[in-house]
Design an enzyme around this catalytic site. Sequence first.
Site, PDB file in Angstrom:
ATOM      1  N   LYS A 107       0.821  -1.213   0.000  1.00  0.00           N
ATOM      2  CA  LYS A 107       0.000   0.000   0.000  1.00  0.00           C
ATOM      3  C   LYS A 107       0.857   1.266   0.000  1.00  0.00           C
ATOM      4  O   LYS A 107       0.375   2.343  -0.301  1.00  0.00           O
ATOM      5  CB  LYS A 107      -0.973  -0.025   1.168  1.00  0.00           C
ATOM      6  CG  LYS A 107      -1.981  -1.162   1.003  1.00  0.00           C
ATOM      7  CD  LYS A 107      -3.255  -0.953   1.754  1.00  0.00           C
ATOM      8  CE  LYS A 107      -4.288  -2.000   1.366  1.00  0.00           C
ATOM      9  NZ  LYS A 107      -3.872  -3.396   1.706  1.00  0.00           N
TER      10      LYS A 107
HETATM   11  C1  PLP Z   1      -4.505  -4.503   1.199  1.00  0.00           C
HETATM   12  C2  PLP Z   1      -3.701  -5.749   1.135  1.00  0.00           C
HETATM   13  C3  PLP Z   1      -4.039  -6.809   0.258  1.00  0.00           C
HETATM   14  C4  PLP Z   1      -5.278  -6.777  -0.601  1.00  0.00           C
HETATM   15  O1  PLP Z   1      -5.156  -5.872  -1.677  1.00  0.00           O
HETATM   16  P1  PLP Z   1      -6.467  -5.341  -2.418  1.00  0.00           P
HETATM   17  O2  PLP Z   1      -5.962  -4.297  -3.353  1.00  0.00           O
HETATM   18  O3  PLP Z   1      -7.372  -4.784  -1.363  1.00  0.00           O
HETATM   19  O4  PLP Z   1      -7.078  -6.505  -3.127  1.00  0.00           O
HETATM   20  C5  PLP Z   1      -3.194  -7.909   0.207  1.00  0.00           C
HETATM   21  N1  PLP Z   1      -2.099  -7.989   0.995  1.00  0.00           N
HETATM   22  C6  PLP Z   1      -1.756  -7.011   1.856  1.00  0.00           C
HETATM   23  C7  PLP Z   1      -0.561  -7.185   2.718  1.00  0.00           C
HETATM   24  C8  PLP Z   1      -2.530  -5.847   1.953  1.00  0.00           C
HETATM   25  O5  PLP Z   1      -2.183  -4.888   2.817  1.00  0.00           O
END
Ligand code: PLP
Length: 436
Positions: A107
Amino acid sequence: MKFYSTRDKASRYTLKEAVLLGLAPDGGLFMPEEIPALPPAIIQNLPEMNFKEIAFELAWPFLKADFNRATVEHFMDQAFTFEAPLKPLTNDLFVLELFHGPTLAFKDFGAQFMAQLLEQMVQETGQELTILVATSGDTGSAVARGFFKKKGIQVVLLYPANRVSEIQEKQLTTIGENVTALEIDGTFDDCQRMVKQAFNDPDLREKLHLTSANSINIARLLPQTFYYAAAFAQLPPSNRAVVVSVPSGNLGNLTAGLMAQQMGIPIHQFVSALNVNDVFLHYLKSGRFNPRTAVPTISNAMDVGNPSNFDRILDLFGKNYSKIKQVIWGGRFSDAQTRQAIQWAYQKLAYLFDPHGAVGFLALQKFLKESKVDHWQAIVLATAHPAKFKVVVEQSCGQTIALPARLAETLKKPKRAELLSKHFNVFKEWLWQRVT
Ligand SMILES: *Cc1c(COP(=O)(O)O)cnc(C)c1O
């Protein structure tokens, strides 16, 4: 480039409008009016380019109506001070590590980029902003880190007391400067409700210029396309088809991959890797989308019962179910299988996955086994550093794992948070006193 709402394809917004609004006024998600194809010469040249250059090429068509070239280059320079390395596990199996950013999760890509855009917009308009984020753990720290020390931007984080892990809490409460953490005596749902109420409160909205930075913001989606191109650029030359496995929750990461594919990045197949929260798998199998309440798992960033980017995927494929089914294969795995996969990959491949990456790895293995094609170049996206899920990972692999220096530093810092009750009026009063 203009953007429309998935609920009204005739609507048009500038990128800046879409970023500030987050969600379209009609409740739809913003999508670009076209997905521009990258010139073949650029795609051929990707292996010669570094991450920032690749990011620029993918972003430019979407940004050039709103920002000039030097500004966009500056965004890339400031946002991407970390890499997305592709590590080989075997000759034809690779891991794209997306956890080298400031909070050790993917993120960071979206949050860092969005912060650059908003800082520039504040500079242009002189209009200061307050960003409210309700977080159940991970997302909040990536967003807050992104906005750390950004001029003219205040960040207020709300997190539920006693419901986030120690590491998560330290990551939320040790940032300081323009970032304030509020420990709410309630649940994550209370935090979300309080943020929603603040957005709907005319006094606060007018006085504070509230903005959300949540994962559906178009400024967080676009930068997630960059690392798909960077992954392709790092693959050894081959004429095998490329398959990418994406640990999926809200489906933002997968949506960005599909956009990169439509821009011409040669990815032939996507695997959507899910834990037991498998609403999207059910859709792939039946064509029916039935949101449900999420259940907790050890891959908790994927515990989503109503994935918000589903409408974007429908939009990208003109709601054509059979096309979606052709491009995306889905797999679902339990916590027990996830723990076994962490152990297996550690023992057999000497690679340590976090629980989210491990679900991606499991889904990819299953796809490769069931696929009728013999030869692939296969990539798993590793979305978080294993140390962020120290307890589960150590239990699974039977080894103690070292904390990366950045995380160890964070754990040493004192927690700074204000404890607040879950009543909206208390929160409103608190916000109000900051500006008056
Ligand atoms: C947010 C997140 C996901 C999921 O990603 P999306 O874009 O919501 O499908 C997977 N792994 C981690 C570590 C995350 O923080």
